[in-house]
Design an enzyme around this catalytic site. Structure first.
Site, PDB file in Angstrom:
ATOM      1  N   HIS A 186     -21.299  27.905   4.055  1.00 35.55           N
ATOM      2  CA  HIS A 186     -21.982  27.659   2.789  1.00 35.55           C
ATOM      3  C   HIS A 186     -23.418  28.173   2.814  1.00 35.55           C
ATOM      4  CE1 HIS A 186     -21.540  24.925  -0.944  1.00 35.55           C
ATOM      5  NE2 HIS A 186     -20.821  26.013  -1.050  1.00 35.55           N
ATOM      6  N   HIS A 221     -26.167  15.599   3.309  1.00 38.45           N
ATOM      7  CA  HIS A 221     -25.472  16.849   3.698  1.00 38.45           C
ATOM      8  C   HIS A 221     -24.061  16.444   4.134  1.00 38.45           C
ATOM      9  CE1 HIS A 221     -24.792  20.846   5.110  1.00 38.45           C
ATOM     10  NE2 HIS A 221     -25.616  20.908   6.137  1.00 38.45           N
ATOM     11  N   HIS A 260     -25.093  18.685  -6.315  1.00 37.98           N
ATOM     12  CA  HIS A 260     -25.264  19.759  -5.336  1.00 37.98           C
ATOM     13  C   HIS A 260     -26.552  20.498  -5.631  1.00 37.98           C
ATOM     14  CE1 HIS A 260     -24.418  23.285  -2.862  1.00 37.98           C
ATOM     15  NE2 HIS A 260     -23.636  22.469  -2.198  1.00 37.98           N
ATOM     16  N   ARG A 269     -15.069  24.313  -4.599  1.00 38.39           N
ATOM     17  CA  ARG A 269     -14.205  23.782  -3.541  1.00 38.39           C
ATOM     18  C   ARG A 269     -13.543  22.480  -3.972  1.00 38.39           C
ATOM     19  NH1 ARG A 269     -18.982  23.379   0.681  1.00 38.39           N
ATOM     20  NH2 ARG A 269     -19.764  22.301  -1.172  1.00 38.39           N
ATOM     21  N   ASP A 312     -17.245  16.935  -0.759  1.00 44.35           N
ATOM     22  CA  ASP A 312     -17.115  15.708   0.027  1.00 44.35           C
ATOM     23  C   ASP A 312     -16.349  14.605  -0.686  1.00 44.35           C
ATOM     24  OD1 ASP A 312     -18.530  16.537   2.350  1.00 44.35           O
ATOM     25  OD2 ASP A 312     -20.340  16.509   1.124  1.00 44.35           O
ATOM     26  N   ARG A 337     -17.437  23.896  10.337  1.00 44.16           N
ATOM     27  CA  ARG A 337     -18.685  24.640  10.092  1.00 44.16           C
ATOM     28  C   ARG A 337     -19.170  25.402  11.325  1.00 44.16           C
ATOM     29  NH1 ARG A 337     -22.324  24.323   5.821  1.00 44.16           N
ATOM     30  NH2 ARG A 337     -20.383  24.053   4.625  1.00 44.16           N
ATOM     31  N   ARG A 356     -41.140  31.029  10.653  1.00 38.95           N
ATOM     32  CA  ARG A 356     -42.317  30.182  10.758  1.00 38.95           C
ATOM     33  C   ARG A 356     -43.064  30.240   9.431  1.00 38.95           C
ATOM     34  NH1 ARG A 356     -46.896  27.736   9.988  1.00 38.95           N
ATOM     35  NH2 ARG A 356     -47.996  27.043  11.855  1.00 38.95           N
TER      36      ARG A 356
END
Ligand code: COA
Length: 380
Positions: A186, A221, A260, A269, A312, A337, A356
């Protein structure tokens, strides 16, 4: 260098380039390496998708056969890992077991030279399920399972080892396999991004994966599938579902498994896993009440809040009907994943630049230093 103002949660920030998946980009939905998620879910196996994500293209039959043999060989749990798993308490969370397995394998089989990424990915994809279930059975009933169930798929091996059965209903295997395909990749999801940051420092592959597992665990998540099942489990009627929703609305609490960051309408999905969850609900081991309650919550959330279920939500009822215990839901997500993380870490290393960013400073203006003997509350 021009600096943009900070966006909360990096929302909408393009943080790099990737050729692995499109998550709603340009209105073309979810694609892995250009292939539509519907085609992959309905027409492929998780092993084919593993090859696709790690190597960049779908395998030929011969390449797939070789991968299945490789997975079978890499399934074996090292003795030292078994000894460690036997010492871990049964109250441990499965996500702590997964993070620990990644770390221990990183010690027992360290990355020592360039070009080992594919081998490490397949090792972890193959080993995660058997290691988790070795710990589970040993800590709960003292059974030392034999992880080798032959050349079974990742899905079939997991289900056989969990249920300690040699035969599993084909629809249960297919549902589990489809869930692995849907969870596989994803784009710059939080765990993937975190893993890419870790390897961008030239850290080792296992450290990237350990970072990712820690990030996946949170209920915003990957932990959302487990959190969704926790509230769904006690709801045994539509009126109880209504009471639950009303009280969440009132207290302004999140309803896990909905919403989401990228998909503001349907998560592509969700209808796929819902289809399999519904199919399972019509079988003898299915739970039609769980599906009726889930569909009612979905309907109200869309009508009243315009918030759609994500993957989920229906994964929770799908896994429940596969007979898998709720605390293992996010650990299964890790197995899946691992393929996407692997693809991203290989991609990151192929064109690495230290990640960074900078922050927008909101602290005090420059101050006069005060030696400790002269400090008091008024002059700090
Ligand atoms: N339940 C209730 N309200 C929700 C919600 C949910 N699951 N998801 C979003 N909302 C609400 C927010 O409270 C916010 O309302 P407000 O504008 O009145 O403050 C609005 O919808 C916009 O949400 P926002 O928080 O800006 O979205 P985001 O992009 O930051 O968050 C998630 C995305 C995934 C973190 C969020 O939808 C969420 O927490 N969902 C539940 C956890 C989950 O299922 N995670 C798995 C994601 S695949």
């Amino acid at each position: 260098m021009s600096e943009k103002k900070a966006a909360g949660g990096l929302q909408g920030i393009v943080a790099g380039q990737s050729a692995i998946s499109t998550v709603g980009v340009g209105g073309i939905g979810l694609n892995y390496r250009g292939y539509d998620i519907n085609d992959l879910a309905y027409k492929c196996s998780f092993e084919e998708v593993t090859y696709l994500l790690l190597k960049g293209n779908l395998p030929t039959q011969q390449q797939l056969d070789e991968l299945k043999t490789y997975i079978w060989q890499k399934r074996q749990i090292p003795c030292k890992l078994k000894q460690i798993l036997e010492t871990l308490p049964k109250e441990s969370h499965p996500m702590d077991i997964m993070r620990t397995v990644a770390s221990i394998v990183g010690i027992l089989e360290p990355e020592t030279k360039p070009g080992q990424e594919y081998e490490i990915c397949i090792r972890l994809i193959s080993l995660f399920g058997p290691a988790l279930l070795y710990w589970y059975h040993y800590s709960n009933s003292g059974i030392k399972i034999n992880e080798n169930t032959g050349k079974d798929s990742i899905a079939e091996n997991f289900l056989k080892l969990y249920h300690l059965k040699s035969e599993i209903d084909p629809l249960v295997i297919k549902t589990f396999d489809v869930s692995l395909i849907l969870y596989a990749e994803h784009d710059f999801a939080a765990s993937t991004f975190a893993a890419r940051v870790t390897v961008s420092t030239l850290s080792d592959f296992y450290s990237g994966i350990t970072t990712a597992i820690g990030t996946l665990r949170g209920p915003l998540h990957g932990g959302a599938n487990e959190a969704a099942m926790q509230y769904l489990e006690p709801l045994k009627s539509i009126s109880q579902a209504d009471q639950f929703l009303n009280s969440r609305y009132q207290s302004k609490q999140l309803i896990m498994g909905f919403g989401h960051r990228v998909y503001k309408k349907e998560d592509p999905r969700s209808p796929i896993i819902k289809d399999f969850s519904l199919q399972l609900s019509k079988t003898t081991n299915g739970d039609p009440t769980l599906l009726a309650v889930s569909q009612h919550i979905e309907k109200r959330m869309i009508e009243e809040k315009k918030i759609y279920p994500n993957l989920d939500f229906y994964s929770a009822s799908a896994y429940k009907q596969c007979g898998v215990p709720t605390p293992m839901f996010t650990a299964i997500f890790v197995i899946s994943r691992m393929t996407g993380w692997g693809g991203h870490l290989i991609e990151q290393r192929s064109n690495n630049k230290l990640m960074r960013p900078v922050s927008e400073y909101t602290g005090p203006a420059k101050k006069q230093f005060v030696p400790i003997e002269m400090r008091n509350k008024a002059n700090l």
